[in-house]
Motif scaffolding. Structure first.
Motif, PDB file in Angstrom:
ATOM      1  N   LEU A  88     -20.169  54.277  70.668  1.00  0.00           N
ATOM      2  CA  LEU A  88     -21.442  53.552  70.750  1.00  0.00           C
ATOM      3  C   LEU A  88     -22.074  53.732  72.124  1.00  0.00           C
ATOM      4  O   LEU A  88     -23.278  53.993  72.236  1.00  0.00           O
TER       5      LEU A  88
ATOM      6  N   SER B 172     -18.709  56.586  61.661  1.00  0.00           N
ATOM      7  CA  SER B 172     -19.380  55.322  61.393  1.00  0.00           C
ATOM      8  C   SER B 172     -20.216  54.884  62.596  1.00  0.00           C
ATOM      9  O   SER B 172     -21.353  54.427  62.446  1.00  0.00           O
ATOM     10  N   MET B 173     -19.665  55.061  63.783  1.00  0.00           N
ATOM     11  CA  MET B 173     -20.407  54.687  64.993  1.00  0.00           C
ATOM     12  C   MET B 173     -21.618  55.598  65.194  1.00  0.00           C
ATOM     13  O   MET B 173     -22.705  55.136  65.565  1.00  0.00           O
TER      14      MET B 173
ATOM     15  N   VAL C 281     -23.368  57.245  62.806  1.00  0.00           N
ATOM     16  CA  VAL C 281     -24.390  56.894  61.814  1.00  0.00           C
ATOM     17  C   VAL C 281     -25.021  55.550  62.159  1.00  0.00           C
ATOM     18  O   VAL C 281     -26.249  55.399  62.084  1.00  0.00           O
ATOM     19  N   SER C 282     -24.220  54.582  62.540  1.00  0.00           N
ATOM     20  CA  SER C 282     -24.756  53.264  62.906  1.00  0.00           C
ATOM     21  C   SER C 282     -25.744  53.369  64.054  1.00  0.00           C
ATOM     22  O   SER C 282     -26.768  52.690  64.067  1.00  0.00           O
ATOM     23  N   SER C 283     -25.438  54.231  65.013  1.00  0.00           N
ATOM     24  CA  SER C 283     -26.342  54.421  66.147  1.00  0.00           C
ATOM     25  C   SER C 283     -27.606  55.149  65.722  1.00  0.00           C
ATOM     26  O   SER C 283     -28.715  54.756  66.096  1.00  0.00           O
TER      27      SER C 283
ATOM     28  N   MET D 217     -29.015  55.249  62.882  1.00  0.00           N
ATOM     29  CA  MET D 217     -29.830  54.407  62.002  1.00  0.00           C
ATOM     30  C   MET D 217     -30.235  53.088  62.680  1.00  0.00           C
ATOM     31  O   MET D 217     -30.828  52.221  62.041  1.00  0.00           O
TER      32      MET D 217
ATOM     33  N   MET E  29     -28.421  50.592  63.510  1.00  0.00           N
ATOM     34  CA  MET E  29     -27.791  49.467  62.818  1.00  0.00           C
ATOM     35  C   MET E  29     -26.703  48.805  63.658  1.00  0.00           C
ATOM     36  O   MET E  29     -26.219  47.742  63.309  1.00  0.00           O
ATOM     37  N   ALA E  30     -26.311  49.457  64.744  1.00  0.00           N
ATOM     38  CA  ALA E  30     -25.270  48.906  65.609  1.00  0.00           C
ATOM     39  C   ALA E  30     -25.923  48.135  66.756  1.00  0.00           C
ATOM     40  O   ALA E  30     -26.999  48.506  67.223  1.00  0.00           O
TER      41      ALA E  30
ATOM     42  N   TYR F  23     -18.758  44.101  66.197  1.00  0.00           N
ATOM     43  CA  TYR F  23     -19.133  45.076  65.170  1.00  0.00           C
ATOM     44  C   TYR F  23     -18.073  46.173  65.076  1.00  0.00           C
ATOM     45  O   TYR F  23     -17.615  46.518  63.980  1.00  0.00           O
ATOM     46  N   CYS F  24     -17.673  46.706  66.217  1.00  0.00           N
ATOM     47  CA  CYS F  24     -16.638  47.750  66.234  1.00  0.00           C
ATOM     48  C   CYS F  24     -15.336  47.223  65.642  1.00  0.00           C
ATOM     49  O   CYS F  24     -14.649  47.936  64.899  1.00  0.00           O
TER      50      CYS F  24
ATOM     51  N   VAL G 166     -15.601  47.259  61.872  1.00  0.00           N
ATOM     52  CA  VAL G 166     -15.466  48.627  61.337  1.00  0.00           C
ATOM     53  C   VAL G 166     -14.006  49.051  61.354  1.00  0.00           C
ATOM     54  O   VAL G 166     -13.470  49.546  60.357  1.00  0.00           O
TER      55      VAL G 166
END
Length: 151
Positions: free
Chosen positions: A32, A101-102, A104-106, A108, A110-111, A124-125, A128
């Motif tokens: 992240l 996941s991190m 894509v979350s970044s 988008m 979303m994180a 959040y981490c 996940v």
């Protein structure tokens, strides 16, 4: 180009703990932090240019892969050897799942932002990592009550 690449080389993470959950959260947080930084923008840009300029960025991307994946892989392998993770755990897939996941979350948005919402980002981490460690499918059993070999 060599100077730019050298200026953006990331240092491997150090994780003195043997708590694999804590280590995986730190790995997720580091991704992240990377993705929300100038270096992360550089990594994304180089990744998108990779096809058009094969070879130009390959050394840098190799270094990024080594830092992000290979150095962390040893933490997962050690956890498997200690019995903290299942013996059939795939260390590469585990890391790809968390780091992907991190990423894509970044991408988008979303994180939580690490710089201004550190506690939220860490929580959040943790969610996940817990999801990855726990899995998503219920334990499947055959009619005779024996565990299923496949999911």
């Amino acid at each position: 180009m060599a100077d730019v690449i050298r200026s953006h080389v990331l240092e491997p993470m150090t994780a003195p703990s043997t708590d694999i959950r804590r280590q995986l959260i730190e790995i997720a947080m580091s991704i992240l932090r990377l993705m929300q930084s100038e270096e992360g923008t550089f990594v994304l840009r180089m990744s998108s240019e990779r096809q058009a300029r094969q070879g130009v960025f390959e050394r840098y991307l190799e270094r990024v892969r080594d830092v992000i994946h290979s150095s962390n892989r040893s933490l997962v392998v050690a956890a498997i050897e200690r019995g903290d993770l299942a013996s059939d755990c795939d260390p590469d897939l585990l890391l790809h799942t968390i780091t992907g996941s991190m990423l894509v979350s970044s991408l988008m948005a979303m994180a939580p932002e690490v710089a201004c919402e550190t506690a939220d980002a860490e929580e959040y981490c943790g969610r996940v990592v817990d999801q990855v460690l726990r899995g998503s499918a219920p334990a499947l059993t055959h009619a005779d009550g024996e565990p299923s070999a496949t999911v």
